[in-house]
Design a protein around this motif. Structure first.
Motif, PDB file in Angstrom:
ATOM      1  N   TRP A   1      -7.971   0.584   5.898  1.00 15.00           N
ATOM      2  CA  TRP A   1      -7.303   0.999   4.657  1.00 15.00           C
ATOM      3  C   TRP A   1      -8.215   0.784   3.451  1.00 15.00           C
ATOM      4  O   TRP A   1      -8.237   1.606   2.536  1.00 15.00           O
ATOM      5  CB  TRP A   1      -5.978   0.269   4.473  1.00 15.00           C
ATOM      6  CG  TRP A   1      -4.993   0.601   5.545  1.00 15.00           C
ATOM      7  CD1 TRP A   1      -4.433  -0.263   6.444  1.00 15.00           C
ATOM      8  CD2 TRP A   1      -4.461   1.892   5.856  1.00 15.00           C
ATOM      9  NE1 TRP A   1      -3.585   0.422   7.280  1.00 15.00           N
ATOM     10  CE2 TRP A   1      -3.580   1.738   6.944  1.00 15.00           C
ATOM     11  CE3 TRP A   1      -4.641   3.171   5.328  1.00 15.00           C
ATOM     12  CZ2 TRP A   1      -2.879   2.803   7.511  1.00 15.00           C
ATOM     13  CZ3 TRP A   1      -3.946   4.232   5.885  1.00 15.00           C
ATOM     14  CH2 TRP A   1      -3.089   4.050   6.958  1.00 15.00           C
TER      15      TRP A   1
ATOM     16  N   ALA B   1      -9.398   3.732   1.001  1.00 14.30           N
ATOM     17  CA  ALA B   1      -9.144   3.637  -0.439  1.00 14.30           C
ATOM     18  C   ALA B   1     -10.441   3.682  -1.232  1.00 14.30           C
ATOM     19  O   ALA B   1     -10.507   4.327  -2.286  1.00 14.30           O
ATOM     20  CB  ALA B   1      -8.363   2.363  -0.762  1.00 14.30           C
TER      21      ALA B   1
ATOM     22  N   TRP C   1     -11.551   7.130  -1.429  1.00 15.92           N
ATOM     23  CA  TRP C   1     -10.746   7.849  -2.406  1.00 15.92           C
ATOM     24  C   TRP C   1     -11.205   7.551  -3.828  1.00 15.92           C
ATOM     25  O   TRP C   1     -11.314   8.460  -4.652  1.00 15.92           O
ATOM     26  CB  TRP C   1      -9.256   7.538  -2.274  1.00 15.92           C
ATOM     27  CG  TRP C   1      -8.537   8.117  -3.449  1.00 15.92           C
ATOM     28  CD1 TRP C   1      -8.027   7.468  -4.513  1.00 15.92           C
ATOM     29  CD2 TRP C   1      -8.388   9.507  -3.726  1.00 15.92           C
ATOM     30  NE1 TRP C   1      -7.534   8.360  -5.429  1.00 15.92           N
ATOM     31  CE2 TRP C   1      -7.746   9.618  -4.971  1.00 15.92           C
ATOM     32  CE3 TRP C   1      -8.719  10.665  -3.037  1.00 15.92           C
ATOM     33  CZ2 TRP C   1      -7.428  10.847  -5.534  1.00 15.92           C
ATOM     34  CZ3 TRP C   1      -8.408  11.890  -3.601  1.00 15.92           C
ATOM     35  CH2 TRP C   1      -7.767  11.975  -4.832  1.00 15.92           C
TER      36      TRP C   1
ATOM     37  N   LEU D   1      -4.585   1.014  -5.919  1.00 14.69           N
ATOM     38  CA  LEU D   1      -4.632   1.479  -4.534  1.00 14.69           C
ATOM     39  C   LEU D   1      -5.626   0.650  -3.730  1.00 14.69           C
ATOM     40  O   LEU D   1      -5.327   0.196  -2.624  1.00 14.69           O
ATOM     41  CB  LEU D   1      -5.024   2.957  -4.495  1.00 14.69           C
ATOM     42  CG  LEU D   1      -5.364   3.529  -3.133  1.00 14.69           C
ATOM     43  CD1 LEU D   1      -4.101   3.697  -2.302  1.00 14.69           C
ATOM     44  CD2 LEU D   1      -6.097   4.846  -3.277  1.00 14.69           C
ATOM     45  N   LEU D   2      -6.798   0.432  -4.290  1.00 17.09           N
ATOM     46  CA  LEU D   2      -7.831  -0.343  -3.598  1.00 17.09           C
ATOM     47  C   LEU D   2      -7.371  -1.780  -3.377  1.00 17.09           C
ATOM     48  O   LEU D   2      -7.545  -2.337  -2.282  1.00 17.09           O
ATOM     49  CB  LEU D   2      -9.135  -0.299  -4.399  1.00 17.09           C
ATOM     50  CG  LEU D   2     -10.369  -0.870  -3.716  1.00 17.09           C
ATOM     51  CD1 LEU D   2     -10.626  -0.204  -2.375  1.00 17.09           C
ATOM     52  CD2 LEU D   2     -11.580  -0.699  -4.622  1.00 17.09           C
TER      53      LEU D   2
ATOM     54  N   LEU E   1       0.842  -1.200   0.000  1.00 17.53           N
ATOM     55  CA  LEU E   1       0.000   0.000   0.000  1.00 17.53           C
ATOM     56  C   LEU E   1       0.879   1.251   0.000  1.00 17.53           C
ATOM     57  O   LEU E   1       0.618   2.198  -0.755  1.00 17.53           O
ATOM     58  CB  LEU E   1      -0.938  -0.014   1.207  1.00 17.53           C
ATOM     59  CG  LEU E   1      -1.822   1.205   1.397  1.00 17.53           C
ATOM     60  CD1 LEU E   1      -2.746   1.406   0.209  1.00 17.53           C
ATOM     61  CD2 LEU E   1      -2.626   1.080   2.692  1.00 17.53           C
TER      62      LEU E   1
ATOM     63  N   ALA F   1      -4.848  -1.840  -0.586  1.00 20.44           N
ATOM     64  CA  ALA F   1      -5.498  -1.609   0.704  1.00 20.44           C
ATOM     65  C   ALA F   1      -6.193  -2.878   1.199  1.00 20.44           C
ATOM     66  O   ALA F   1      -6.125  -3.211   2.385  1.00 20.44           O
ATOM     67  CB  ALA F   1      -6.494  -0.461   0.585  1.00 20.44           C
TER      68      ALA F   1
ATOM     69  N   SER G   1      -6.066   4.060  -9.230  1.00 19.62           N
ATOM     70  CA  SER G   1      -6.915   3.973  -8.042  1.00 19.62           C
ATOM     71  C   SER G   1      -7.336   2.540  -7.757  1.00 19.62           C
ATOM     72  O   SER G   1      -7.478   2.150  -6.597  1.00 19.62           O
ATOM     73  CB  SER G   1      -8.151   4.868  -8.193  1.00 19.62           C
ATOM     74  OG  SER G   1      -7.762   6.224  -8.214  1.00 19.62           O
TER      75      SER G   1
ATOM     76  N   VAL H   1       0.908   4.141  -2.931  1.00 19.72           N
ATOM     77  CA  VAL H   1       0.610   5.544  -2.601  1.00 19.72           C
ATOM     78  C   VAL H   1       1.784   6.445  -2.988  1.00 19.72           C
ATOM     79  O   VAL H   1       1.579   7.555  -3.493  1.00 19.72           O
ATOM     80  CB  VAL H   1       0.236   5.691  -1.108  1.00 19.72           C
ATOM     81  CG1 VAL H   1       0.106   7.148  -0.714  1.00 19.72           C
ATOM     82  CG2 VAL H   1      -1.072   4.957  -0.825  1.00 19.72           C
TER      83      VAL H   1
END
Length: 174
Positions: free
Chosen positions: A107, A111, A114, A88-89, A67, A92, A85, A71
């Protein structure tokens, strides 16, 4: 990146690689206003990713290392492709599922928020503000990942010394 660098060392020849530095990128919000990818950007992404990943491991949060690396990439990338993104997910989810101590998927929730914000932000904020939101999110996550107190030992099953000098496994301290 390591497997790619090993299999194709020319990956590090970054001066020829340029993508547009869009107005909604965190890189732009951090003050890098060049039209394309600065020559230092990819090495900085690599260095920051290795650095924050290592800090996570050394502070006992090894499940969050991926993670942190993702990021770091989002923070210093000149583009804002939607698949960033989703990465990112995914990172997380891994951090939450693999973390032995976390009951709530904090997290993953952050995410997911976000991802939703990233999808709807263009309809209610200016492009530069999107970049500022992206930078604030990334910096906040990185600050939490590297700044939270140490949790256990860097690797599962690794022995930790107790204050009395004896040894105990991580599970003894839960």
């Amino acid at each position: 990146w390591l497997p790619f660098v090993i299999s194709a060392p020319q990956t590090l020849a970054l001066s020829r690689f340029t993508i547009e530095n869009v107005g909604s990128s965190a890189l732009r919000a951090l003050g890098v206003v060049t039209a394309g990818t600065p020559g230092w950007d990819r090495p900085a992404q690599l260095a920051l990713g290795i650095g924050v990943g290592l800090v996570c491991v050394l502070r006992g949060r090894w499940p969050a290392a991926i993670l942190a690396v993702v990021v770091a990439r989002l923070l210093l990338d000149p583009q804002t492709y939607p698949y960033y993104s989703s990465g990112l997910l995914a990172a997380a989810v891994v951090a939450d599922v693999v973390s032995p101590r976390r009951g709530l998927p904090v997290w993953t929730a952050a995410a997911a928020c976000w991802v939703v914000l990233d999808a709807v932000a263009p309809s209610f904020v200016a492009t530069a503000q999107e970049g500022q939101l992206r930078a604030a999110f990334c910096l906040g996550v990185l600050a939490l990942l590297v700044g939270l107190p140490r949790s256990g030992t860097p690797w599962p099953g690794m022995r930790a010394r107790s204050l009395s000098g004896g040894s105990a496994t991580v599970s003894d301290h839960r």
